[in-house]
Design an enzyme around this catalytic site. Structure first.
Site, mmCIF file in Angstrom:
data_model
loop_
_atom_site.group_PDB
_atom_site.id
_atom_site.type_symbol
_atom_site.label_atom_id
_atom_site.label_comp_id
_atom_site.label_asym_id
_atom_site.label_seq_id
_atom_site.Cartn_x
_atom_site.Cartn_y
_atom_site.Cartn_z
ATOM 1 N N LYS A 175 0.882 -1.185 0.000
ATOM 2 C CA LYS A 175 0.000 0.000 0.000
ATOM 3 C C LYS A 175 0.912 1.224 0.000
ATOM 4 C CE LYS A 175 -1.756 3.067 2.094
ATOM 5 N NZ LYS A 175 -1.579 4.512 1.737
ATOM 6 N N GLY A 228 7.047 5.811 7.570
ATOM 7 C CA GLY A 228 6.218 7.012 7.460
ATOM 8 C C GLY A 228 6.299 7.821 8.734
ATOM 9 N N SER A 229 5.230 8.575 9.000
ATOM 10 C CA SER A 229 5.283 9.497 10.131
ATOM 11 C C SER A 229 5.223 8.746 11.457
ATOM 12 C CB SER A 229 4.120 10.490 10.061
ATOM 13 O OG SER A 229 2.937 9.825 10.422
ATOM 14 N N GLY A 233 2.868 5.615 12.507
ATOM 15 C CA GLY A 233 3.612 4.411 12.869
ATOM 16 C C GLY A 233 3.272 3.955 14.278
ATOM 17 N N GLU A 250 9.680 2.308 10.583
ATOM 18 C CA GLU A 250 10.778 3.260 10.448
ATOM 19 C C GLU A 250 10.118 4.624 10.333
ATOM 20 O OE1 GLU A 250 13.553 5.631 9.722
ATOM 21 O OE2 GLU A 250 12.934 5.094 7.698
ATOM 22 N N CYS A 284 13.802 11.441 6.006
ATOM 23 C CA CYS A 284 13.808 11.215 7.455
ATOM 24 C C CYS A 284 15.218 11.369 7.992
ATOM 25 C CB CYS A 284 13.159 9.911 7.847
ATOM 26 S SG CYS A 284 13.731 8.539 6.929
ATOM 27 N N GLU A 385 9.851 16.869 14.157
ATOM 28 C CA GLU A 385 10.244 16.689 12.757
ATOM 29 C C GLU A 385 9.366 17.588 11.874
ATOM 30 O OE1 GLU A 385 9.376 12.898 10.774
ATOM 31 O OE2 GLU A 385 11.447 12.934 10.067
HETATM 32 C C1 UN1 Z 1 14.214 8.407 4.064
HETATM 33 O O1 UN1 Z 1 14.388 9.594 4.153
HETATM 34 O O2 UN1 Z 1 13.142 7.903 4.413
HETATM 35 O O3 UN1 Z 1 20.122 7.953 3.687
HETATM 36 C C2 UN1 Z 1 15.216 7.459 3.480
HETATM 37 C C3 UN1 Z 1 19.363 8.562 2.935
HETATM 38 C C4 UN1 Z 1 18.646 7.784 1.844
HETATM 39 C C5 UN1 Z 1 17.408 7.165 2.380
HETATM 40 C C6 UN1 Z 1 16.505 8.103 3.106
HETATM 41 N N1 UN1 Z 1 19.522 6.781 1.318
HETATM 42 O O4 UN1 Z 1 19.177 9.753 3.030
#
Ligand code: UN1
Length: 497
Positions: A175, A228-229, A233, A250, A284, A385
């Site tokens: 999804k 995701g957020s 999560g 994550e 992230c 964040e």
């Molecule tokens: C993300 O922002 O969810 O290390 C992943 C990094 C990328 C992956 C980011 N290879 O910034």
């Protein structure tokens, strides 16, 4: 009438049963509809889960090297389509084209890497304490996975999850985010063309609330992998906890770069610009906090502000663009709200802080690269964040204080330190409480062959990517086999002199 972007269920491209649709929009130009996408009803999700369950036995019994070969073919097809897929990533998600291409490359890398796991997937053989007996641990698939993926890496993150899930012998219902439904569809088409059998990989479109939650808690699902957020999560973690469902999640980050007094400042500025404003701050791993030693603070601020003010905003397909739009209206508003909160909270805004509406950019969700200085580490903008082009600079008196500041949030994904002193870098490496630590490099740019994820509220369960200690642990469970060929009853712990 544009072609409808469909679900993929049991090897067939089908529209949802309630006939509803939603639109995926180019964030750089709201009038550009990238796709009209079918909306899944609960019955569609039931069918997708049934299909994945039906395909499980045969797929899990296919020798892993054969499953790996399908991933190699997917990697080759992804490489061949890299340019067009990269352009699609930029059009649908907004990141600048070199990053759109990088998004696809990350999926290529993952498909090759996990393809190789088809010939490894190793466990352990160890001696038994009894004669005529052997002992080993093997990895076995978990079953049917629900994969829920975000919009910021629309090809890479689904591939991070699909590749290890499939090579390990699981079947999948994916999804993806509504904002990047077309990218996910193209990715699934590639896996189909690579030879993934019917029912092994299914795709359902829709919102997190309607589809994601129903899917994650569906009785036919064995495990969930979510990126995701933090809010979503943790909500899913709660639901899954209540029904004993394995979930790896994550989630957020509030990543920081420490810049010490002996750092090579030009290098640190480059890294901080890349980490803070690359992907418009929507990673992230984004470097949303810069913790700068007081001895170089004024100089660093001047240099960083200068570099940030030279960044050019625009459509990511244009060669001259450094920073693209943010993903959608609700993120656009949320980021502007955070900027207001920063101003009200007493941080000093010295760059940006508002929407960017020059020329064509008026048609998209653009926000100027924004810089706050003299930020207190406890302020909301330094704790939460933001997921946008907003960087906070915080002053520190020494390494010790800097590390405390970096560790002083609920997240722990990525951190970095710029210093020439080996001992200081070693202390940082030891004491920074994040899943990833960079020395003399920015907080972004993790490579797929090592585990990706973080501490505290950043994540739960095994890490993404990587092999052992990472994705293989997320997508397999251990089984231990003791075989006694002595021909008599032997009692462990008891039969000894
Ligand atoms: C993300 O922002 O969810 O290390 C992943 C990094 C990328 C992956 C980011 N290879 O910034």
């Amino acid at each position: 009438m544009a072609e409808i972007i469909k679900n993929f269920i049991n090897g067939k491209w089908v529209t949802g049963q309630d006939n509803g649709t939603f639109k995926s929009i180019n964030p750089a130009r709201k009038d550009d509809v990238v796709g009209v996408v079918t909306r899944s009803s609960r019955r569609d999700i039931d069918r997708a889960v049934d299909a994945a369950r039906g395909a499980y036995k045969q797929w899990s019994l296919l020798p892993a090297p054969h499953r790996g070969e399908i991933l190699y073919r997917a990697a080759e097809l992804l490489s061949k389509e890299k340019k067009s897929l990269g352009q699609l990533v930029t059009r649908e998600m907004g990141k600048v084209l070199p990053e759109g291409l990088g998004d696809v490359q990350e999926a290529v890398d993952m498909a090759y890497y996990m393809g190789g796991e088809g010939r490894r997937l190793s466990g352990e053989t160890v001696p038994s304490e009894l004669p005529g007996k052997d002992a080993k641990s093997i990895r076995v698939p978990i079953g049917v996975f629900a994969l829920i993926t975000p919009w910021n890496f629309p090809i890479a993150i689904p591939a991070w999850k699909i590749c290890p899930a499939l090579v390990a012998g699981n079947t999948v219902v994916l999804k993806p985010s509504r904002d990047t439904a077309v990218c996910a569809t193209r990715l699934v088409e590639i896996f189909e063309a690579a030879g993934v059998p019917r029912g092994v990989l299914n795709l359902v479109h829709g919102s997190g609330q309607d589809v994601g939650e129903y899917l994650a808690t569906h009785p036919g699902i064995d495990a969930v992998s979510f990126t995701g957020s933090c809010d979503t999560g943790e909500h899913l973690e709660g639901l899954c906890g209540g029904i004993h469902r394995h979930i790896s999640a994550e989630m957020g980050g509030k990543n920081a770069i420490i810049i010490l007094e002996d750092a090579r400042l030009e290098l640190a500025v480059e890294g901080a610009i890349w980490g803070g404003f690359g992907t418009t701050g929507q990673r992230c791993t984004a470097a949303s906090r810069l913790v700068v030693h007081e001895a170089v603070y004024p100089e660093f601020v001047t240099m960083f502000k200068g570099a940030a003010s030279r960044l050019r905003l625009g459509n990511g397909l244009k060669k001259t663009t450094d920073v693209g739009p943010v993903i959608n209206e609700s993120q656009f508003k949320k980021i502007l709200d955070y900027i207001e909160a920063g101003k009200k909270g007493g941080a000093k805004l010295i760059l940006g802080g508002k929407p960017f509406t020059e020329g064509e950019c008026a048609k998209g969700f653009f926000i100027e690269p924004t810089l706050f200085i003299d930020v207190d580490p406890e302020m909301r903008i330094a704790q939460e964040e933001i997921f946008g082009p907003v960087v906070c600079i915080i002053k520190a008196k020494d390494l010790d204080e800097a590390i405390k500041i970096v560790n002083g949030t609920r997240y722990g994904l990525s951190s970095a330190i710029y210093t020439q002193e080996v001992n200081k870098s070693a202390i940082a490496e030891r004491d920074l409480d994040t899943g990833i630590v960079y020395i003399n490099a920015s907080t972004i740019g993790a490579e797929i062959q090592l585990p990706f994820g973080g501490t505290k509220h950043t994540g739960m369960g095994p890490r993404e990517a990587g092999g052992r200690g990472g994705a293989l642990d997320a997508y397999t469970k251990w089984k231990v086999i003791y075989r006694d060929f002595s021909g008599r009853l032997q009692k462990a712990q008891i039969d000894r002199d």
